[in-house]
Design a protein around this motif. Structure first.
Motif, PDB file in Angstrom:
ATOM      1  N   ASP A 188       2.661  10.969  17.541  1.00 52.94           N
ATOM      2  CA  ASP A 188       3.749  11.902  17.208  1.00 52.94           C
ATOM      3  C   ASP A 188       3.573  13.231  17.921  1.00 52.94           C
ATOM      4  O   ASP A 188       4.555  13.846  18.377  1.00 52.94           O
ATOM      5  N   TRP A 189       2.328  13.689  18.026  1.00 50.40           N
ATOM      6  CA  TRP A 189       2.071  14.950  18.727  1.00 50.40           C
ATOM      7  C   TRP A 189       2.371  14.811  20.226  1.00 50.40           C
ATOM      8  O   TRP A 189       3.005  15.679  20.828  1.00 50.40           O
ATOM      9  N   LEU A 190       1.927  13.719  20.818  1.00 50.25           N
ATOM     10  CA  LEU A 190       2.150  13.493  22.250  1.00 50.25           C
ATOM     11  C   LEU A 190       3.634  13.354  22.574  1.00 50.25           C
ATOM     12  O   LEU A 190       4.100  13.834  23.616  1.00 50.25           O
ATOM     13  N   LYS A 191       4.376  12.713  21.698  1.00 53.10           N
ATOM     14  CA  LYS A 191       5.816  12.548  21.916  1.00 53.10           C
ATOM     15  C   LYS A 191       6.544  13.902  21.913  1.00 53.10           C
ATOM     16  O   LYS A 191       7.623  14.035  22.483  1.00 53.10           O
ATOM     17  N   GLY A 192       5.938  14.907  21.262  1.00 54.34           N
ATOM     18  CA  GLY A 192       6.559  16.221  21.196  1.00 54.34           C
ATOM     19  C   GLY A 192       6.216  17.148  22.347  1.00 54.34           C
ATOM     20  O   GLY A 192       6.759  18.252  22.443  1.00 54.34           O
ATOM     21  N   LEU A 193       5.321  16.711  23.258  1.00 54.49           N
ATOM     22  CA  LEU A 193       4.953  17.547  24.394  1.00 54.49           C
ATOM     23  C   LEU A 193       6.036  17.553  25.458  1.00 54.49           C
ATOM     24  O   LEU A 193       6.751  16.563  25.648  1.00 54.49           O
ATOM     25  N   SER A 194       6.136  18.662  26.173  1.00 57.92           N
ATOM     26  CA  SER A 194       7.012  18.689  27.342  1.00 57.92           C
ATOM     27  C   SER A 194       6.358  17.880  28.454  1.00 57.92           C
ATOM     28  O   SER A 194       5.151  17.610  28.423  1.00 57.92           O
ATOM     29  N   TYR A 195       7.145  17.528  29.463  1.00 54.80           N
ATOM     30  CA  TYR A 195       6.599  16.761  30.583  1.00 54.80           C
ATOM     31  C   TYR A 195       5.479  17.530  31.269  1.00 54.80           C
ATOM     32  O   TYR A 195       4.412  16.963  31.580  1.00 54.80           O
ATOM     33  N   ASP A 196       5.669  18.812  31.512  1.00 52.77           N
ATOM     34  CA  ASP A 196       4.658  19.610  32.208  1.00 52.77           C
ATOM     35  C   ASP A 196       3.360  19.701  31.402  1.00 52.77           C
ATOM     36  O   ASP A 196       2.261  19.621  31.968  1.00 52.77           O
ATOM     37  N   ASP A 197       3.475  19.857  30.086  1.00 61.09           N
ATOM     38  CA  ASP A 197       2.272  19.915  29.251  1.00 61.09           C
ATOM     39  C   ASP A 197       1.557  18.579  29.223  1.00 61.09           C
ATOM     40  O   ASP A 197       0.317  18.520  29.265  1.00 61.09           O
ATOM     41  N   ALA A 198       2.315  17.504  29.144  1.00 55.77           N
ATOM     42  CA  ALA A 198       1.709  16.173  29.135  1.00 55.77           C
ATOM     43  C   ALA A 198       0.988  15.892  30.451  1.00 55.77           C
ATOM     44  O   ALA A 198      -0.140  15.388  30.462  1.00 55.77           O
ATOM     45  N   LYS A 199       1.613  16.246  31.560  1.00 58.38           N
ATOM     46  CA  LYS A 199       0.987  16.034  32.870  1.00 58.38           C
ATOM     47  C   LYS A 199      -0.300  16.839  32.986  1.00 58.38           C
ATOM     48  O   LYS A 199      -1.309  16.338  33.506  1.00 58.38           O
ATOM     49  N   ALA A 200      -0.285  18.079  32.494  1.00 61.77           N
ATOM     50  CA  ALA A 200      -1.489  18.905  32.531  1.00 61.77           C
ATOM     51  C   ALA A 200      -2.595  18.297  31.671  1.00 61.77           C
ATOM     52  O   ALA A 200      -3.775  18.308  32.049  1.00 61.77           O
ATOM     53  N   LEU A 201      -2.231  17.747  30.530  1.00 56.03           N
ATOM     54  CA  LEU A 201      -3.199  17.116  29.640  1.00 56.03           C
ATOM     55  C   LEU A 201      -3.832  15.898  30.300  1.00 56.03           C
ATOM     56  O   LEU A 201      -5.041  15.671  30.181  1.00 56.03           O
ATOM     57  N   TRP A 202      -3.033  15.129  30.998  1.00 55.17           N
ATOM     58  CA  TRP A 202      -3.513  13.891  31.596  1.00 55.17           C
ATOM     59  C   TRP A 202      -4.184  14.096  32.946  1.00 55.17           C
ATOM     60  O   TRP A 202      -4.890  13.208  33.413  1.00 55.17           O
ATOM     61  N   SER A 203      -3.922  15.234  33.604  1.00 53.78           N
ATOM     62  CA  SER A 203      -4.520  15.529  34.915  1.00 53.78           C
ATOM     63  C   SER A 203      -4.286  14.387  35.903  1.00 53.78           C
ATOM     64  O   SER A 203      -5.227  13.819  36.469  1.00 53.78           O
ATOM     65  N   CYS A 204      -3.035  14.033  36.075  1.00 46.49           N
ATOM     66  CA  CYS A 204      -2.701  12.932  36.970  1.00 46.49           C
ATOM     67  C   CYS A 204      -1.512  13.312  37.854  1.00 46.49           C
ATOM     68  O   CYS A 204      -0.907  14.369  37.681  1.00 46.49           O
ATOM     69  N   ASN A 205      -1.152  12.426  38.790  1.00 43.52           N
ATOM     70  CA  ASN A 205      -0.046  12.706  39.685  1.00 43.52           C
ATOM     71  C   ASN A 205       1.293  12.477  38.993  1.00 43.52           C
ATOM     72  O   ASN A 205       1.349  11.983  37.855  1.00 43.52           O
ATOM     73  N   ASP A 206       2.372  12.815  39.682  1.00 38.67           N
ATOM     74  CA  ASP A 206       3.705  12.723  39.081  1.00 38.67           C
ATOM     75  C   ASP A 206       4.074  11.295  38.694  1.00 38.67           C
ATOM     76  O   ASP A 206       4.699  11.072  37.650  1.00 38.67           O
ATOM     77  N   LYS A 207       3.697  10.324  39.532  1.00 41.96           N
ATOM     78  CA  LYS A 207       4.061   8.933  39.253  1.00 41.96           C
ATOM     79  C   LYS A 207       3.438   8.461  37.940  1.00 41.96           C
ATOM     80  O   LYS A 207       4.125   7.871  37.085  1.00 41.96           O
ATOM     81  N   LEU A 208       2.159   8.720  37.766  1.00 42.25           N
ATOM     82  CA  LEU A 208       1.474   8.304  36.540  1.00 42.25           C
ATOM     83  C   LEU A 208       1.938   9.123  35.335  1.00 42.25           C
ATOM     84  O   LEU A 208       2.073   8.589  34.233  1.00 42.25           O
ATOM     85  N   ALA A 209       2.175  10.406  35.567  1.00 43.58           N
ATOM     86  CA  ALA A 209       2.637  11.246  34.465  1.00 43.58           C
ATOM     87  C   ALA A 209       3.989  10.771  33.947  1.00 43.58           C
ATOM     88  O   ALA A 209       4.207  10.675  32.732  1.00 43.58           O
ATOM     89  N   GLN A 210       4.901  10.434  34.861  1.00 45.25           N
ATOM     90  CA  GLN A 210       6.219   9.981  34.438  1.00 45.25           C
ATOM     91  C   GLN A 210       6.144   8.633  33.728  1.00 45.25           C
ATOM     92  O   GLN A 210       6.815   8.410  32.715  1.00 45.25           O
ATOM     93  N   LEU A 211       5.287   7.732  34.248  1.00 42.49           N
ATOM     94  CA  LEU A 211       5.109   6.429  33.622  1.00 42.49           C
ATOM     95  C   LEU A 211       4.654   6.579  32.176  1.00 42.49           C
ATOM     96  O   LEU A 211       5.222   5.964  31.261  1.00 42.49           O
ATOM     97  N   ASN A 212       3.657   7.413  31.965  1.00 38.53           N
ATOM     98  CA  ASN A 212       3.110   7.551  30.619  1.00 38.53           C
ATOM     99  C   ASN A 212       3.988   8.408  29.719  1.00 38.53           C
ATOM    100  O   ASN A 212       4.059   8.165  28.514  1.00 38.53           O
ATOM    101  N   TYR A 213       4.666   9.380  30.298  1.00 40.57           N
ATOM    102  CA  TYR A 213       5.594  10.183  29.498  1.00 40.57           C
ATOM    103  C   TYR A 213       6.719   9.298  28.972  1.00 40.57           C
ATOM    104  O   TYR A 213       7.123   9.405  27.800  1.00 40.57           O
ATOM    105  N   ASP A 214       7.206   8.399  29.821  1.00 38.55           N
ATOM    106  CA  ASP A 214       8.254   7.462  29.405  1.00 38.55           C
ATOM    107  C   ASP A 214       7.726   6.482  28.354  1.00 38.55           C
ATOM    108  O   ASP A 214       8.460   6.097  27.434  1.00 38.55           O
TER     109      ASP A 214
END
Length: 268
Positions: free
Chosen positions: A35-61
């Motif tokens: 529930d907490w992760l679902k509430g993160l913005s894309y930029d915050d999630a990407k920063a948390l995961w420390s990954c590239n845009d492709k992986l960040a978008q995959l996991n954000y979705d």
């Protein structure tokens, strides 16, 4: 005996080979993280995961559509969901029935998202490393180590009793990376017996001229997975039996080993 291993970052959904047999034991705590992760913005999630845009978008979705985590028909057994090098060399999809029974009884996967997983606990793909600095993005604790506390240790040790001659009580075989193994090691008591396995090569130290053991990450991951397969195929649950491992040109080195750390050297 309990064998602890790390998860892998790369995951898939596979329901054709084997069905999930149960649910993660810490599902309530996992739902809080979801529930907490679902509430993160894309930029915050990407920063948390420390990954590239492709992986960040995959996991954000993935998190965006992640619903209930207790619907077994929709879930993949953890041992088949992880796709990292360790799991490729373990090759659980070709295990015999006795070997599958062995890992279900003895193997535990440590996870920042699920806590502790049995091999056939049903999971859905996620991304969340144990070292993630969740507190910087508004989570209730500064780190996931704080969030999980001693819960992973207690679960690994639950019903961990000797069932074979030569196997000590409360025996943990540590095949996990330091990032994950410390979740258990930190809480060990004098009654526990934890044996860590090191896979390495001898290299000369240019400063001292002496040889020392050097561990290479990829090779160690390969050997950890291969050792799990070796133990499962032979039903080995005692420290002495572990010394017989000889996969990937590794051999046990008694001169560099101790009671609580077994060193295996490449090419003997």
């Amino acid at each position: 005996m309990r064998i602890i291993i790390s998860p892998a970052k790369k995951m898939n959904e596979e329901r054709d080979d084997f069905p999930a047999l149960g649910l993660p034991v810490f599902l309530d705590k996992t739902n809080t993280l979801r529930d907490w992760l679902k509430g993160l913005s894309y930029d915050d999630a990407k920063a948390l995961w420390s990954c590239n845009d492709k992986l960040a978008q995959l996991n954000y979705d993935r998190y965006a559509v992640m619903g209930a985590l207790d619907e077994l028909p929709r879930l993949t057994p953890a041992i088949l969901s992880y796709e990292g090098i360790q799991y490729q060399y373990m090759a659980p999809d070709v295990f015999t029935a006795p070997a599958l029974d062995f890992i279900q009884a003895h193997l535990r996967i440590l996870s920042g998202f699920y806590g502790v997983l049995k091999p056939f606990d049903g999971v859905t793909p996620y991304r969340l490393e144990m070292q993630a600095k969740v507190g910087k993005l508004g989570f209730d604790t500064a780190t996931l180590y704080d969030y999980w506390g001693d819960a992973l240790y207690r679960e690994v040790m639950r019903d961990n009793k000797s069932k074979a001659p030569g196997e000590p009580d409360r025996f943990v075989l540590n095949l996990a990376s330091k990032e994950y193994s410390q979740c258990v090691e930190k809480y060990l008591t004098p009654e526990d017996f934890c044996l860590t396995v090191v896979f390495g090569e001898l290299k000369e130290d240019p400063k001292t001229g002496k040889e020392k053991v050097i561990t290479k990450g990829t090779l160690a991951k390969m050997a950890r997975g291969d050792m799990v397969r070796f133990l499962a195929e032979r039903d080995i649950t005692d420290p002495e039996g572990i010394k017989a491992y000889d996969g990937l040109n590794f051999r046990f080195c008694p001169e560099r080993s101790s009671e609580k750390e077994y060193v295996f050297l490449k090419n003997g």
